[in-house]
Design a protein around this motif. Structure first.
Motif, PDB file in Angstrom:
ATOM      1  N   GLY A  45      11.525   9.196  -2.362  1.00 31.49           N
ATOM      2  CA  GLY A  45      12.041   7.911  -2.421  1.00 31.49           C
ATOM      3  C   GLY A  45      12.562   7.569  -3.714  1.00 31.49           C
ATOM      4  N   PRO A  46      11.782   7.297  -4.758  1.00 29.28           N
ATOM      5  CA  PRO A  46      12.030   7.096  -6.028  1.00 29.28           C
ATOM      6  C   PRO A  46      13.095   7.939  -6.707  1.00 29.28           C
ATOM      7  CG  PRO A  46       9.834   7.013  -5.857  1.00 29.28           C
ATOM      8  CD  PRO A  46      10.270   7.710  -4.573  1.00 29.28           C
ATOM      9  N   ARG A  47      13.006   9.388  -6.293  1.00 32.13           N
ATOM     10  CA  ARG A  47      14.087  10.141  -6.581  1.00 32.13           C
ATOM     11  C   ARG A  47      15.604   9.803  -5.993  1.00 32.13           C
ATOM     12  NH1 ARG A  47      14.941  16.028  -6.778  1.00 32.13           N
ATOM     13  NH2 ARG A  47      14.087  16.343  -4.713  1.00 32.13           N
ATOM     14  N   GLN A  48      15.404   9.541  -4.982  1.00 34.49           N
ATOM     15  CA  GLN A  48      16.737   9.026  -4.477  1.00 34.49           C
ATOM     16  C   GLN A  48      17.285   7.745  -4.905  1.00 34.49           C
ATOM     17  OE1 GLN A  48      18.357  10.426  -1.412  1.00 34.49           O
ATOM     18  NE2 GLN A  48      20.003   9.033  -2.278  1.00 34.49           N
ATOM     19  N   VAL A  72       5.445   6.906   4.312  1.00 33.63           N
ATOM     20  CA  VAL A  72       6.423   7.486   3.587  1.00 33.63           C
ATOM     21  C   VAL A  72       6.887   6.518   2.494  1.00 33.63           C
ATOM     22  CG1 VAL A  72       8.528   8.594   3.691  1.00 33.63           C
ATOM     23  CG2 VAL A  72       6.944   9.003   5.645  1.00 33.63           C
ATOM     24  N   ASN A  73       7.179   7.287   1.373  1.00 32.31           N
ATOM     25  CA  ASN A  73       7.555   6.615   0.279  1.00 32.31           C
ATOM     26  C   ASN A  73       9.229   6.549   0.309  1.00 32.31           C
ATOM     27  OD1 ASN A  73       7.708   5.357  -2.107  1.00 32.31           O
ATOM     28  ND2 ASN A  73       6.992   6.661  -3.646  1.00 32.31           N
ATOM     29  N   TRP A  74       9.654   5.673   1.134  1.00 34.09           N
ATOM     30  CA  TRP A  74      10.974   5.237   1.335  1.00 34.09           C
ATOM     31  C   TRP A  74      11.823   4.945   0.048  1.00 34.09           C
ATOM     32  CZ3 TRP A  74      12.550   7.897   5.467  1.00 34.09           C
ATOM     33  CH2 TRP A  74      11.724   7.822   6.367  1.00 34.09           C
ATOM     34  N   ARG A  86       2.810 -10.425   4.356  1.00 35.86           N
ATOM     35  CA  ARG A  86       3.717 -11.113   3.647  1.00 35.86           C
ATOM     36  C   ARG A  86       5.023 -11.303   3.609  1.00 35.86           C
ATOM     37  NH1 ARG A  86       1.491  -7.860  -1.967  1.00 35.86           N
ATOM     38  NH2 ARG A  86      -0.715  -7.893  -1.681  1.00 35.86           N
ATOM     39  N   GLY A  87       5.367 -12.379   4.199  1.00 32.85           N
ATOM     40  CA  GLY A  87       6.680 -12.571   4.730  1.00 32.85           C
ATOM     41  C   GLY A  87       7.084 -11.643   5.849  1.00 32.85           C
ATOM     42  N   VAL A  88       8.327 -11.003   5.804  1.00 30.69           N
ATOM     43  CA  VAL A  88       8.787 -10.586   6.880  1.00 30.69           C
ATOM     44  C   VAL A  88       8.295  -8.944   6.712  1.00 30.69           C
ATOM     45  CG1 VAL A  88      11.245  -9.627   7.920  1.00 30.69           C
ATOM     46  CG2 VAL A  88      11.087 -11.969   6.676  1.00 30.69           C
ATOM     47  N   SER A  89       8.175  -8.570   7.946  1.00 26.87           N
ATOM     48  CA  SER A  89       7.376  -7.053   7.860  1.00 26.87           C
ATOM     49  C   SER A  89       8.169  -6.066   7.272  1.00 26.87           C
ATOM     50  CB  SER A  89       7.042  -6.903   9.498  1.00 26.87           C
ATOM     51  OG  SER A  89       8.235  -6.760  10.207  1.00 26.87           O
ATOM     52  N   THR A  90       9.652  -6.109   7.403  1.00 21.14           N
ATOM     53  CA  THR A  90      10.216  -5.062   6.777  1.00 21.14           C
ATOM     54  C   THR A  90      10.919  -5.318   5.699  1.00 21.14           C
ATOM     55  OG1 THR A  90      12.506  -6.379   7.604  1.00 21.14           O
ATOM     56  CG2 THR A  90      11.430  -4.826   9.339  1.00 21.14           C
ATOM     57  N   ALA A  91      10.215  -6.146   4.707  1.00 21.75           N
ATOM     58  CA  ALA A  91      10.703  -6.291   3.419  1.00 21.75           C
ATOM     59  C   ALA A  91      10.117  -5.128   2.686  1.00 21.75           C
ATOM     60  CB  ALA A  91       9.875  -7.650   2.854  1.00 21.75           C
ATOM     61  N   ARG A  92       9.503  -4.548   2.809  1.00 25.27           N
ATOM     62  CA  ARG A  92       9.147  -3.198   2.011  1.00 25.27           C
ATOM     63  C   ARG A  92      10.245  -2.322   1.972  1.00 25.27           C
ATOM     64  NH1 ARG A  92       6.449   2.397   2.795  1.00 25.27           N
ATOM     65  NH2 ARG A  92       5.775   2.822   0.867  1.00 25.27           N
ATOM     66  N   ILE A  93      11.001  -2.315   2.922  1.00 20.46           N
ATOM     67  CA  ILE A  93      12.001  -1.036   2.922  1.00 20.46           C
ATOM     68  C   ILE A  93      13.420  -1.766   2.994  1.00 20.46           C
ATOM     69  CG2 ILE A  93      10.464   0.773   3.684  1.00 20.46           C
ATOM     70  CD1 ILE A  93      11.820   0.644   6.280  1.00 20.46           C
ATOM     71  N   SER A  94      13.623  -3.098   3.174  1.00 22.70           N
ATOM     72  CA  SER A  94      14.780  -3.527   3.534  1.00 22.70           C
ATOM     73  C   SER A  94      15.067  -4.309   2.123  1.00 22.70           C
ATOM     74  CB  SER A  94      14.700  -4.835   4.671  1.00 22.70           C
ATOM     75  OG  SER A  94      14.291  -4.116   5.826  1.00 22.70           O
ATOM     76  N   HIS A  95      15.804  -3.667   1.423  1.00 22.15           N
ATOM     77  CA  HIS A  95      16.473  -4.210  -0.128  1.00 22.15           C
ATOM     78  C   HIS A  95      17.757  -4.026  -0.273  1.00 22.15           C
ATOM     79  CE1 HIS A  95      11.946  -4.140  -1.151  1.00 22.15           C
ATOM     80  NE2 HIS A  95      12.144  -2.946  -0.778  1.00 22.15           N
TER      81      HIS A  95
END
Length: 706
Positions: A560-563, A651-653, A688-697
């Motif tokens: 994920g960080p590499r991408q 998974v580290n997206w 914490r807020g919207v559940s998809t916030a972790r990967i919806s950037h």
């Protein structure tokens, strides 16, 4: 005076008001000035006073804008790796970021962006030359305009730092900068020598001999900057016709090369313009052969769920026809006939990718004519799909499926020869590039004697391990043909007859496999023991096991960080400009309970181990200790099962351009968890807020495809 090639020596003069770049060896050249903190670019006659620090660099890699500031990335150290037709080639060893602002406060997002870029540049295999176009094959160079600046001749696909050079390119051409830089004047040709094209990939230059005939053996693999990324984060094709993990590999043999010795950082003027003079009075001859690799050009993805084998998702082939046409339009224009060698497994999950590819080819060619060969091993040893007539450009596509998995099972690698036999007619007709040095030409150009008019485009699922084996086989066959044509070998002889050259050839191609694999999957390639030695070994199998385990870990937890780093460097993501604040693009916003489960699993394992070694007093009861142990065993099993069942949450997206299917998988999984009677209420309460916030950037930045 116009300089056609980049400056080979640049001094950076740093002050609080500007960065000034000058070339000591070109005192009449203008000074490139980047104003601080605005980032305005201009040219100045003569040097500027007031610099607090002066340092020497190998070149300007580019300028990149992050959330709070712009940074000039300079190459501070470059290592010479050899000469190609008299031109010295260098590898980027170290870089430095020069900020336009003196930042007092630290912003978490800005620091993360910088960390991603520095990590990428530290490990990226990048090469450049001040006088030779590494991004183009010899054949394309023969058709290029030598009166253009080096960066203008570069192949857009392999000009790896083109996005971060866009400010300088816009300034040089007088175009309006997309990043907001203000340019002074129109076309500024004096800026051309500050623009240095860099290639990402693999490069080896070796001076050797075969049967007392000296030659220079060169292998170059160029990785496309389009749809670049990591193994499971980038698959298939995009809407612009770019495929994942596209690489062009050029094998070069230079005969009668009188300029192949390493001569340090500097070289004579004759060397730098490619006039190599030949060897013992004979004109130098260059022979090159190109192969390509790239993901299957349909819309497909493999979705990480922490299982060893990811979930496979393929969209309807009809949706990818338009994108595939764009892809093959370019491939046919650049390479001619395309022999599409497909090596995926015809059984199991990979069969869906095979069927999709074949359906695509049937759609593109006129009156598809299919044939299948079978043997005692498999019912579909080779499957060919070709046009029955030649009415359009796409009829130059020749699909060849080879059942690599079954045919080479049990270490029967020699059976890959069956594929070579199928391709041989196309290889002979497709030829290879051959050019003769013209000593009287001031530009060091070649007199073209033959051209390559077809290419073999090979793929497996990753375009790595199986692809490497086949490309090495085709390269060896072509090299033998070239040396026979030149009279270096006699009929019946082979380069493998020379033991030293055979070892060199195998190791160079195995190194190529490792570099391509590390760039995409994070580890070296599999099966390189066969590439290096011609046979499978137990040590090689153990190494393959180690690489497979490492790939699993990296693909799930590090890619994920590499991408994100690739997306930043190549311009697929633009950070939003804003002041210092708590935007925190990279923060983990999953519910606390979801985040805590791996830690609870680790704690349960620790408690069980402690209880196992605990000694009880002789007069004490054992049931409390046993109950304590069983409780933690139950907790550990529950946590492990939860993580295994809902692996997509762990998974580290990528945080910047999160794949659509990752968002969908996250939402579906969280929806199922909220309905769980046991932990559903707890998850909903602590979100914490919207559940998809972790990967919806995606709203945090702008997606830009160069």
């Amino acid at each position: 005076m116009r300089y056609m090639v980049p400056f080979r020596d640049i001094n950076v003069h740093a002050s609080t008001s500007h960065y000034a770049f000058t070339s000591p060896s070109s005192p009449s050249a203008q000074t490139l000035v980047v104003e601080r903190p605005s980032g305005d670019i201009r040219l100045n006659d003569g040097s500027l006073l007031g610099a607090k620090r002066v340092s020497s660099i190998a070149g300007i890699l580019g300028i990149i804008k992050l959330r709070l500031d712009k940074y000039i990335i300079v190459i501070t150290k470059a290592q010479p790796v050899g000469r190609v037709k008299g031109h010295m080639v260098y590898k980027v060893v170290a870089t430095e970021f020069l900020p336009l602002r003196e930042r007092i406060l630290h912003d978490p997002d800005e620091d993360t962006y910088l960390g991603l870029l520095k990590t990428l540049l530290k490990s990226a295999p990048m090469y450049f030359s001040y006088s030779f176009d590494l991004t183009n094959s010899f054949q394309r160079q023969a058709d290029s305009n030598p009166t253009q600046a080096l960066w203008q001749r570069a192949d857009d696909r392999f000009f790896w730092n083109k996005f971060i050079q866009s400010d300088l390119i816009d300034f040089a051409t007088g175009a309006t900068s997309a990043s907001g830089l203000r340019h002074h004047g129109s076309h500024q040709t004096a800026a051309d020598p500050f623009i240095l094209p860099v290639m990402f990939g693999m490069l080896r230059i070796t001076t050797t001999r075969i049967k007392a005939t000296p030659l220079t053996f060169v292998l170059i693999t160029r990785r496309s900057r389009h749809r670049a990324g990591t193994r499971y984060m980038t698959r298939g094709i995009d809407e612009h016709g770019h495929v994942a993990n596209f690489n062009e590999t050029e094998q070069i043999v230079v005969l009668n090369d009188g300029s192949n010795a390493m001569r340090g950082m500097e070289g004579g003027g004759g060397m730098q313009n490619g006039k190599i003079g030949g060897f013992q009075g004979q004109d130098a001859q260059v022979m090159s052969y190109i192969q390509t690799r790239g993901s299957v050009p349909v819309y497909w993805a493999e979705i990480n769920t922490l299982r060893y084998v990811p979930d496979l998702q393929i969209r309807g082939v009809e949706t990818a026809v338009g994108a595939a046409k764009q892809h093959f339009d370019e491939q046919i224009r650049l390479y001619g006939d395309n022999y599409l060698v497909n090596l995926v497994n015809q059984r199991g999950r990979e069969d869906r990718v095979k069927e999709a590819y074949e359906q695509l080819v049937r759609t593109l060619v006129s009156g598809p004519n299919e044939s299948t060969q079978a043997d005692y091993v498999t019912d579909e040893q080779i499957h060919v799909v070709e046009a029955s007539q030649s009415n359009q450009e796409y009829d130059r596509l020749h699909y060849v499926y080879f059942d690599f998995h079954n045919e080479t099972k049990g270490l029967r690698w020699h059976r890959a020869q069956l594929l070579l036999d199928q391709l041989k007619d196309g290889l002979v007709q497709g030829q290879y590039f051959r050019g003769l040095d013209m000593p009287g030409d001031a530009q060091g150009r070649l007199e073209v004697r033959s051209r390559q008019t077809a290419v073999v485009r090979t793929n497996c699922m990753d375009c790595l391990d199986r692809t490497n084996v086949i490309q090495t086989m085709l390269a060896r066959w072509t090299l033998t043909r070239q040396l026979l044509d030149m009279g270096v070998l006699k009929p019946g002889e082979s380069p493998d007859d020379d033991r030293a050259f055979r070892t060199l050839f195998q190791n160079v191609w195995a190194d190529n496999a490792d570099v391509v694999s590390r760039s995409y999957s994070g580890t070296g390639a599999l099966k390189t023991d066969f590439t290096r030695t011609g046979q499978r070994t137990r040590a090689g199998m153990v190494q393959d096991l180690n690489n497979s385990i490492t790939r699993y870990v990296k693909n799930n937890f590090s890619d994920g960080p590499r991408q994100d780093a690739f997306d930043l460097f190549l311009g697929a993501f633009h950070p939003e400009s804003s002041g210092v604040g708590p935007s925190l693009v990279f923060v983990d916003r999953r519910p606390i309970l979801i985040q805590s489960i791996p830690y609870v699993l680790a704690a349960s394992l620790f408690m069980v181990v402690v209880a196992s070694f605990a000694r009880s007093r002789q007069d004490s009861s054992l049931w409390p200790l046993r109950l304590f142990t069983f409780v933690w065993i139950f907790v550990g099993i529950w946590c492990f099962n939860f993580i295994r069942t809902h692996g997509v949450l762990y998974v580290n997206w990528p945080k910047l351009n999160t794949p659509k299917w990752a968002n969908e998988g996250y939402q579906e999984t969280m929806g199922a968890i909220r309905k769980d009677r046991l932990i559903g209420p707890l998850v909903a309460r602590h979100e914490r807020g919207v559940s998809t916030a972790r990967i919806s950037h995606l709203e945090e930045g702008k997606k830009r495809i160069q």
